[in-house]
Design an enzyme around this catalytic site. Structure first.
Site, PDB file in Angstrom:
ATOM      1  N   PRO A  89      27.262  -2.979  48.008  1.00 50.55           N
ATOM      2  CG  PRO A  89      29.128  -1.757  47.314  1.00 50.55           C
ATOM      3  CD  PRO A  89      27.644  -1.703  47.418  1.00 50.55           C
ATOM      4  CD  GLU A 116      30.342   8.351  46.880  1.00 52.96           C
ATOM      5  OE1 GLU A 116      30.872   7.646  47.755  1.00 52.96           O
ATOM      6  OE2 GLU A 116      30.733   8.384  45.697  1.00 52.96           O
ATOM      7  NE  ARG A 154      19.565 -20.605  35.649  1.00 51.76           N
ATOM      8  CZ  ARG A 154      19.833 -21.712  36.345  1.00 51.76           C
ATOM      9  NH1 ARG A 154      19.697 -21.706  37.663  1.00 51.76           N
ATOM     10  NH2 ARG A 154      20.217 -22.806  35.735  1.00 51.76           N
ATOM     11  CG  ASP A 169      21.482 -24.913  38.267  1.00 52.10           C
ATOM     12  OD1 ASP A 169      21.668 -25.323  37.124  1.00 52.10           O
ATOM     13  OD2 ASP A 169      20.605 -24.097  38.591  1.00 52.10           O
TER      14      ASP A 169
HETATM   15  N1  ADE Z   1      26.279  -1.824  43.939  1.00 51.83           N
HETATM   16  C1  ADE Z   1      27.569  -1.478  43.793  1.00 51.83           C
HETATM   17  N2  ADE Z   1      28.368  -2.520  43.976  1.00 51.83           N
HETATM   18  C2  ADE Z   1      27.570  -3.595  44.274  1.00 51.83           C
HETATM   19  C3  ADE Z   1      27.818  -4.945  44.587  1.00 51.83           C
HETATM   20  N3  ADE Z   1      29.050  -5.451  44.647  1.00 51.83           N
HETATM   21  N4  ADE Z   1      26.762  -5.735  44.827  1.00 51.83           N
HETATM   22  C4  ADE Z   1      25.511  -5.237  44.813  1.00 51.83           C
HETATM   23  N5  ADE Z   1      25.230  -3.952  44.523  1.00 51.83           N
HETATM   24  C5  ADE Z   1      26.245  -3.141  44.257  1.00 51.83           C
END
Ligand code: ADE
Length: 258
Positions: A89, A116, A154, A169
């Site tokens: 994230p 973590e 794809r 797309d």
């Molecule tokens: N791992 C945990 N959350 C994630 C996310 N939002 N995007 C990519 N990998 C992740």
């Protein structure tokens, strides 16, 4: 294209990349997906892949060495650069533009974190880029890796049956997709817009472009702000806006028009 995936859950990746368009691309030999489990590269009796986080606090962190050995094995298995992507994230958000540039590479390596996350020294030294699939936290990178494999898979030449459908797309031209309809033409839930039945290809193209522009304006104005519109698109969007605002004014006066 070849995608190597470092994951503690290889079954998840293999199963998700085995169905639909991506499964077919794999069977056709257009896409190769290979998983590598860091546990297979841990040398203690417990096959340890994680440890407590330094500095205290909850959660475990993935160890450097099993990941490094897995990556070493991946590098040995092919001549092309591994191009290591850590799904997390903390990365910039994945876009269709990024997907297109990754899909053109001969090879990428995806690192799926758990717990973590991964020891930062591995990220600093071995990872080429971090990518997030959205502003929310998953319990691991596998779902994000599956998303990326689907999106690049794809786009491989020959993966889609209709050669045009990738070009049409959402996002491929920076706009959302137009609405689609199929039979029956008349239904209790409404009728198909008559222009789509007219056989007038130029009018259909204009209608679709207008709907794409209008939807993007309504739902994702941020996309529109980043894009320079040509004269035709500006005129079609203006037409959409005028009709939309007129319908809203009418609805405010007389209630929903169906
Ligand atoms: N791992 C945990 N959350 C994630 C996310 N939002 N995007 C990519 N990998 C992740």
């Amino acid at each position: 294209m070849r995608v190597d995936v470092i994951t503690l859950f290889p079954d998840f990746i293999n199963q998700s990349a085995d169905v639909g368009v991506v499964g077919r691309a794999r069977k056709r030999g257009l896409l190769q997906v290979q998983t590598w489990n860091p546990r297979d590269f841990a040398h203690d009796n417990y096959r340890t892949v994680d440890e407590r986080t330094c500095g205290g606090g909850p959660g475990m962190v993935m160890l450097i060495d099993p990941l490094r050995e897995a990556l070493g094995a991946i590098r040995e298995a092919s001549d092309a650069p591994a191009h290591v992507i850590y799904l997390s994230p903390q990365g910039p958000r994945l876009t269709q533009k990024k997907v297109e540039s990754l899909a053109a590479r001969p090879r990428i390596t995806l690192l799926c974190g758990r717990y973590e996350g991964v020891d930062e020294r591995f990220v600093a030294h071995e990872v080429d880029e971090e990518l997030s699939i959205g502003d929310y936290v998953l319990s691991g990178g596998e779902l994000a890796a599956a998303v990326l494999i689907d999106a690049v898979g794809r786009l491989q030449d020959g993966a889609l049956n209709d050669a045009q459908s990738a070009q049409q797309d959402s996002f491929s031209d920076g706009l959302l997709d137009c609405p689609h309809y199929t039979r029956p033409v008349e239904h209790a839930l409404g009728a198909v817009p008559p222009v789509l039945l007219s056989g007038d290809h130029a009018a259909i193209r204009r209608w679709r472009l207008k709907q794409s522009l209008g939807r993007t304006w309504l739902r994702r104005p941020d996309l529109l702000a980043r894009r320079a519109l040509d004269k035709e698109s500006r005129a079609l969007l203006e037409e959409f806006r005028r009709e939309y605002l007129a319908a809203q004014r009418l609805e405010a006066k007389t209630g929903p028009q169906d």
